[in-house]
Design a protein around this motif. Structure first.
Motif, PDB file in Angstrom:
ATOM      1  N   ALA A  54       0.836  -1.196   0.000  1.00 36.90           N
ATOM      2  CA  ALA A  54       0.000   0.000   0.000  1.00 36.90           C
ATOM      3  C   ALA A  54       0.877   1.254   0.000  1.00 36.90           C
ATOM      4  O   ALA A  54       0.592   2.219  -0.719  1.00 36.90           O
ATOM      5  N   SER A  55       1.939   1.228   0.776  1.00 34.04           N
ATOM      6  CA  SER A  55       2.849   2.379   0.811  1.00 34.04           C
ATOM      7  C   SER A  55       3.534   2.585  -0.533  1.00 34.04           C
ATOM      8  O   SER A  55       3.686   3.718  -0.991  1.00 34.04           O
ATOM      9  N   ILE A  56       3.949   1.500  -1.172  1.00 32.28           N
ATOM     10  CA  ILE A  56       4.579   1.600  -2.501  1.00 32.28           C
ATOM     11  C   ILE A  56       3.604   2.196  -3.506  1.00 32.28           C
ATOM     12  O   ILE A  56       3.987   2.981  -4.375  1.00 32.28           O
ATOM     13  N   ALA A  57       2.329   1.855  -3.376  1.00 35.04           N
ATOM     14  CA  ALA A  57       1.311   2.367  -4.293  1.00 35.04           C
ATOM     15  C   ALA A  57       0.897   3.796  -3.962  1.00 35.04           C
ATOM     16  O   ALA A  57       0.069   4.382  -4.662  1.00 35.04           O
ATOM     17  N   GLY A  58       1.461   4.362  -2.895  1.00 33.17           N
ATOM     18  CA  GLY A  58       1.126   5.732  -2.523  1.00 33.17           C
ATOM     19  C   GLY A  58      -0.162   5.833  -1.721  1.00 33.17           C
ATOM     20  O   GLY A  58      -0.750   6.905  -1.623  1.00 33.17           O
ATOM     21  N   PRO A  60      -2.341   4.987   2.003  1.00 30.85           N
ATOM     22  CA  PRO A  60      -2.033   4.800   3.421  1.00 30.85           C
ATOM     23  C   PRO A  60      -1.936   3.312   3.747  1.00 30.85           C
ATOM     24  O   PRO A  60      -2.602   2.491   3.109  1.00 30.85           O
ATOM     25  N   PRO A  61      -1.111   2.932   4.713  1.00 32.49           N
ATOM     26  CA  PRO A  61      -0.943   1.513   5.048  1.00 32.49           C
ATOM     27  C   PRO A  61      -2.250   0.812   5.404  1.00 32.49           C
ATOM     28  O   PRO A  61      -2.397  -0.383   5.174  1.00 32.49           O
ATOM     29  N   GLU A  62      -3.208   1.561   5.937  1.00 32.60           N
ATOM     30  CA  GLU A  62      -4.491   0.962   6.295  1.00 32.60           C
ATOM     31  C   GLU A  62      -5.211   0.380   5.089  1.00 32.60           C
ATOM     32  O   GLU A  62      -5.965  -0.588   5.214  1.00 32.60           O
ATOM     33  N   ALA A  63      -4.980   0.956   3.920  1.00 34.61           N
ATOM     34  CA  ALA A  63      -5.634   0.449   2.704  1.00 34.61           C
ATOM     35  C   ALA A  63      -5.211  -0.986   2.430  1.00 34.61           C
ATOM     36  O   ALA A  63      -6.031  -1.817   2.027  1.00 34.61           O
ATOM     37  N   GLY A  64      -3.952  -1.300   2.665  1.00 32.47           N
ATOM     38  CA  GLY A  64      -3.482  -2.669   2.483  1.00 32.47           C
ATOM     39  C   GLY A  64      -4.101  -3.615   3.491  1.00 32.47           C
ATOM     40  O   GLY A  64      -4.419  -4.761   3.168  1.00 32.47           O
ATOM     41  N   LEU A  65      -4.295  -3.115   4.701  1.00 28.20           N
ATOM     42  CA  LEU A  65      -4.900  -3.952   5.739  1.00 28.20           C
ATOM     43  C   LEU A  65      -6.373  -4.228   5.449  1.00 28.20           C
ATOM     44  O   LEU A  65      -6.897  -5.273   5.818  1.00 28.20           O
ATOM     45  N   TYR A  66      -7.048  -3.289   4.804  1.00 27.21           N
ATOM     46  CA  TYR A  66      -8.446  -3.514   4.440  1.00 27.21           C
ATOM     47  C   TYR A  66      -8.562  -4.466   3.253  1.00 27.21           C
ATOM     48  O   TYR A  66      -9.504  -5.242   3.160  1.00 27.21           O
ATOM     49  N   ALA A  67      -7.609  -4.405   2.339  1.00 34.01           N
ATOM     50  CA  ALA A  67      -7.681  -5.233   1.130  1.00 34.01           C
ATOM     51  C   ALA A  67      -7.255  -6.674   1.372  1.00 34.01           C
ATOM     52  O   ALA A  67      -7.785  -7.595   0.740  1.00 34.01           O
ATOM     53  N   ALA A  68      -6.331  -6.898   2.283  1.00 29.17           N
ATOM     54  CA  ALA A  68      -5.780  -8.242   2.504  1.00 29.17           C
ATOM     55  C   ALA A  68      -6.831  -9.273   2.909  1.00 29.17           C
ATOM     56  O   ALA A  68      -6.877 -10.357   2.314  1.00 29.17           O
TER      57      ALA A  68
END
Length: 81
Positions: A54-58, A60-68
């Motif tokens: 999520a950080s690499i994609a620009g 917020p880290p929370e977005a990765g946690l919601y998608a996982a």
């Protein structure tokens, strides 16, 4: 002697797309503990990975946690054995 053949079984089209419908009714209780250990292991590796992507994609880290969890749930329902 004649060879006996098994009648052809056709797989339901729904079960072809959703394999969980086939294996979940046959799930054995003794498989639960190893599966929970595997779940915790995958989750321990997935959390930092999801935050990093999520950080690499620009985002917020929370977005990765919601998608996982959605990706894992999708694989559990649609994945093959």
């Amino acid at each position: 002697m004649t060879a006996q053949t098994k009648p052809a079984t056709t797989k339901s089209p729904i079960k072809s797309y959703f394999p969980i419908l086939e294996w979940l009714p046959n799930y054995k209780r003794e498989w639960l503990q190893p599966d929970l250990i595997a779940t915790l292991t995958v989750w321990a590796l997935l959390v930092p990975e999801a935050m990093a992507y999520a950080s690499i994609a620009g985002l917020p880290p929370e977005a990765g946690l919601y998608a996982a969890p959605l990706a894992l749930l999708g694989y559990a329902i649609l994945g093959i054995l």
